[in-house]
Design an enzyme around this catalytic site. Structure first.
Site, PDB file in Angstrom:
ATOM      1  N   HIS A   1     -40.470  -8.389 -20.722  1.00 50.59           N
ATOM      2  CA  HIS A   1     -41.277  -7.387 -21.652  1.00 50.59           C
ATOM      3  C   HIS A   1     -43.472  -8.036 -20.820  1.00 50.59           C
ATOM      4  CE1 HIS A   1     -38.989  -4.441 -23.191  1.00 50.59           C
ATOM      5  NE2 HIS A   1     -38.822  -5.206 -23.863  1.00 50.59           N
TER       6      HIS A   1
ATOM      7  N   ASP B   1     -30.570  -4.555 -21.396  1.00 50.06           N
ATOM      8  CA  ASP B   1     -31.129  -5.136 -22.643  1.00 50.06           C
ATOM      9  C   ASP B   1     -31.096  -3.769 -22.632  1.00 50.06           C
ATOM     10  OD1 ASP B   1     -33.340  -7.154 -24.288  1.00 50.06           O
ATOM     11  OD2 ASP B   1     -34.081  -5.255 -24.267  1.00 50.06           O
TER      12      ASP B   1
ATOM     13  N   HIS C   1     -34.024  -2.055 -24.279  1.00 47.89           N
ATOM     14  CA  HIS C   1     -35.608  -1.399 -24.118  1.00 47.89           C
ATOM     15  C   HIS C   1     -35.848  -1.897 -22.373  1.00 47.89           C
ATOM     16  CE1 HIS C   1     -35.360  -3.344 -27.718  1.00 47.89           C
ATOM     17  NE2 HIS C   1     -36.132  -2.138 -28.214  1.00 47.89           N
TER      18      HIS C   1
ATOM     19  N   ASP D   1     -29.200  -5.371 -27.848  1.00 45.72           N
ATOM     20  CA  ASP D   1     -29.333  -4.959 -28.519  1.00 45.72           C
ATOM     21  C   ASP D   1     -29.452  -3.477 -28.687  1.00 45.72           C
ATOM     22  OD1 ASP D   1     -30.989  -4.901 -26.376  1.00 45.72           O
ATOM     23  OD2 ASP D   1     -32.907  -5.653 -27.691  1.00 45.72           O
TER      24      ASP D   1
END
Ligand SMILES: [Zn+2]
Length: 334
Positions: A124, A159, A161, A245
């Site tokens: 991120h 991931d 996200h 995740d």
């Protein structure tokens, strides 16, 4: 399979603050997962701190100085999700440098792949902003270094996200292919299937957004369809933003992967490049048992021995999302 495993004590000392899900205990779970892989010969490897010139390929000088100053002044919150303490500076430097060391050692013929048990995570982090538990963009630092040496790079980001930082850094670079599977809608809000890159790089950003409750069947189908697209791109290196995740038990998201799905993903990415050109970077994953089992499954998959197991079935909208994303991509690629 010989695996270079990179980790460092400094990663234990980085903290986002008490009660935070991105916590030091994750490291032990991941390392236990690495050790439990049945088909892997582990070579423990030392990280090195990243040099400033390597960071500056993807982060602004002012941002790097600001992060150093923030940590050394005692730390605190960089945004509502992301914290740092004085020891975070060394951890961040070593998390960003580990992949460069992995490149050197893989090029030296010391292993078939590398796994980086690092924190803080990276995908991120933007050029001039910390975000989503990330300070420096670890995978991007390595990609930028390889690109400077005229290597072609594919980043597979599984991931849950979207790796908004990574995507943004290479959005107009035709020599880097970014492929992400992620929950949508979810943090950070980017990663719709119409984000395909810009200019000469159109078609090198590939987003597979998936609705809540999506399971491993849609990932398996997605990877099967996209494997040929990666082969066509012909990367010299595959870097993986390996977050865990999207697991069914993860407390931060709502997808439904099981351990075996990560084994198939590991096997799929290992087939995209010759041995010695695959580096996996730990990103998210917040259920410790899921982390451990999923890392084991990934590595056995990379070694060519995925554990067979049925996926959790996805609801119909997941298949519609996948179809839309693949259509948008094939329209772009012609
Ligand atoms: Zn994540």
């Amino acid at each position: 399979m010989r695996l270079l495993h990179f980790t460092d004590d400094s990663f234990e000392r980085h903290s986002n603050g008490s009660g935070h899900p991105e916590r030091p205990e994750r490291l032990g779970a991941v390392a236990a997962g690495v050790r439990a892989a049945a088909h892997v010969e582990i070579v423990e490897a030392k990280t090195r701190p990243v040099e400033r010139k390597d960071l500056e390929r993807v982060h602004s000088p002012a941002y790097i100085t600001a992060i150093e100053g923030f940590c050394k002044a005692g730390g605190g919150k960089l945004d509502p999700d992301t914290g740092a303490v004085p020891d975070s500076w060394e951890a961040a430097l070593r998390a960003a440098g580990a992949g460069l060391e992995a490149v050197d050692r893989l090029e030296n013929g010391e292993g078939a792949a590398a796994f980086l048990t690092v924190r803080p995570p990276g995908h991120h982090a933007l050029t001039a902003r910390a975000m989503g538990f990330c300070l420096f963009n670890n995978v991007a630092v390595v990609a930028a270094s390889l690109l400077e040496r005229s290597q072609r790079v594919t980043i597979v980001d599984w991931d849950v996200h979207h790796g908004n930082g990574t995507q943004a850094m290479f959005y107009d670079n035709p020599h880097l292919q970014y492929l992400s599977f992620h929950q949508f809608p979810a943090y950070p809000g980017t990663g719709w299937f119409d984000e395909l890159g810009e200019g000469k790089a159109r078609g090198t950003t590939i987003n597979i957004p998936l609705p809540p409750k999506s399971g491993g069947d849609v990932y398996r189908q997605g990877m099967a369809e996209l494997g040929p697209v990666v082969e066509e791109f012909a990367p010299d290196w595959v870097l993986v933003s390996a977050g865990y995740d999207a697991h069914n038990r993860d407390p931060l998201a709502d997808l439904r992967l099981v351990e075996a799905d990560y084994g198939l993903l590991g096997q799929a990415v290992s087939r995209l490049v010759p041995p010695g050109r695959l580096i996996m970077f730990l990103e998210g994953g917040y259920d410790l048992a899921a982390l451990k089992g999923s890392v084991t499954a990934t590595l056995d998959g990379v070694a060519g021995h995925p554990t067979p197991s049925d996926p959790i079935e996805s609801p119909k909208p997941a298949w519609q999302f996948l179809e839309q994303a693949l259509e948008a991509l094939s329209d772009e690629l012609g």
